[in-house]
Motif scaffolding. Structure first.
Motif, PDB file in Angstrom:
ATOM      1  N   THR A  28     -67.839  25.940  52.688  1.00 34.19           N
ATOM      2  CA  THR A  28     -66.980  24.740  52.724  1.00 34.19           C
ATOM      3  C   THR A  28     -67.469  23.407  52.256  1.00 34.19           C
ATOM      4  N   LEU A  29     -68.509  23.084  53.072  1.00 32.82           N
ATOM      5  CA  LEU A  29     -69.413  21.920  52.862  1.00 32.82           C
ATOM      6  C   LEU A  29     -69.968  21.850  51.440  1.00 32.82           C
ATOM      7  N   VAL A  31     -68.212  23.345  48.566  1.00 32.82           N
ATOM      8  CA  VAL A  31     -67.046  23.044  48.015  1.00 32.82           C
ATOM      9  C   VAL A  31     -66.658  21.589  48.134  1.00 32.82           C
ATOM     10  N   SER A  32     -66.837  20.840  49.647  1.00 27.81           N
ATOM     11  CA  SER A  32     -66.446  19.416  49.678  1.00 27.81           C
ATOM     12  C   SER A  32     -67.390  18.536  48.841  1.00 27.81           C
ATOM     13  N   ILE A  33     -68.410  18.900  48.925  1.00 27.48           N
ATOM     14  CA  ILE A  33     -69.356  17.916  48.038  1.00 27.48           C
ATOM     15  C   ILE A  33     -69.279  18.034  46.454  1.00 27.48           C
ATOM     16  N   VAL A  35     -66.345  18.813  45.208  1.00 24.59           N
ATOM     17  CA  VAL A  35     -64.686  18.103  44.948  1.00 24.59           C
ATOM     18  C   VAL A  35     -65.224  16.519  44.829  1.00 24.59           C
ATOM     19  N   GLY A  36     -66.068  16.132  45.893  1.00 22.96           N
ATOM     20  CA  GLY A  36     -66.316  14.714  45.821  1.00 22.96           C
ATOM     21  C   GLY A  36     -66.785  14.112  44.582  1.00 22.96           C
ATOM     22  N   SER A 111     -74.487  28.318  44.621  1.00 27.32           N
ATOM     23  CA  SER A 111     -73.838  27.317  44.630  1.00 27.32           C
ATOM     24  C   SER A 111     -73.614  26.460  43.721  1.00 27.32           C
ATOM     25  N   THR A 115     -70.236  24.322  41.913  1.00 23.22           N
ATOM     26  CA  THR A 115     -70.228  22.839  41.615  1.00 23.22           C
ATOM     27  C   THR A 115     -69.888  22.504  40.263  1.00 23.22           C
TER      28      THR A 115
END
Length: 199
Positions: A28-29, A31-33, A35-36, A111, A115
């Protein structure tokens, strides 16, 4: 991907499901980064497209993809290094730790695919196209279900099978996005040779 993996891994037992679940926060971390940074790419490309500056929009997209590749590599290395310290914070069960590390190393090593795929998705959004990323993501999700069925119950690959199925499926999704954007979409092509690092 996580829900599908959980459904099949749960058949291996409660400890297997727990092992996979403990890796989800790191996924989740990432994916969050992703998306950011993807939203930043989206904003830059949309701004230049709206201003009619196609060359700058193309450069922003190309550089954004390059930086997403760099972020993915850094996240892969960073999260894999953290695994031996992260998982023991939640359990002392040796089997859960072993399965968790096995799943985490395989999944988190990819990862960079996550991204980059998110970057492609945000570039599509900036041009108003949501159909292609939806199809690419659906193709990846369906592939994940099929491969989980093949790798876990049939080939008996266990936790590793779930991780490999997820990686292959995410890679397929990213490749489909890339092929369409670079080869099929005549109205907007990312030209990677135009990548220039610029503030």
């Amino acid at each position: 991907y996580n829900i599908v993996d959980s459904m099949f891994v749960a058949r291996l037992g409660e400890q297997a499901l727990t092992a996979v679940s403990l890796v989800y926060p790191l996924q989740t971390l990432i994916v969050s980064i992703g998306v950011g940074f993807g939203v930043g790419i989206n904003a830059a490309v949309a701004f230049f497209m709206g201003a009619g500056e196609k060359e700058k929009a193309d450069r922003a997209a190309s550089q954004g993809l390059f930086l997403s590749l760099v972020h993915g590599i850094l996240l892969s290395v960073g999260t894999v290094i953290c695994i031996p310290y992260f998982l023991p914070m939640f359990t002392a069960d040796n089997l859960i730790l072993a399965w968790g590390k096995e799943y985490a190393v395989i999944v988190l090593s990819f990862s960079v695919v996550v991204t980059v795929q998110i970057a492609f998705e945000k570039i599509y959004q900036s041009t108003g196209n949501m159909f292609v990323p939806m199809v690419c993501m659906a193709a990846g999700s369906i592939t994940n279900i099929i491969l989980d069925l093949l790798f876990i119950p049939v080939l008996k690959m266990g936790i590793a099978g779930a991780a490999i199925a997820t990686d292959i499926s995410q890679l397929l999704s990213a490749v489909l996005c890339m092929l369409y954007l670079m080869r099929v979409n005549e109205s907007y092509k990312v030209v990677l040779r135009k990548i220039r690092i610029h503030k």
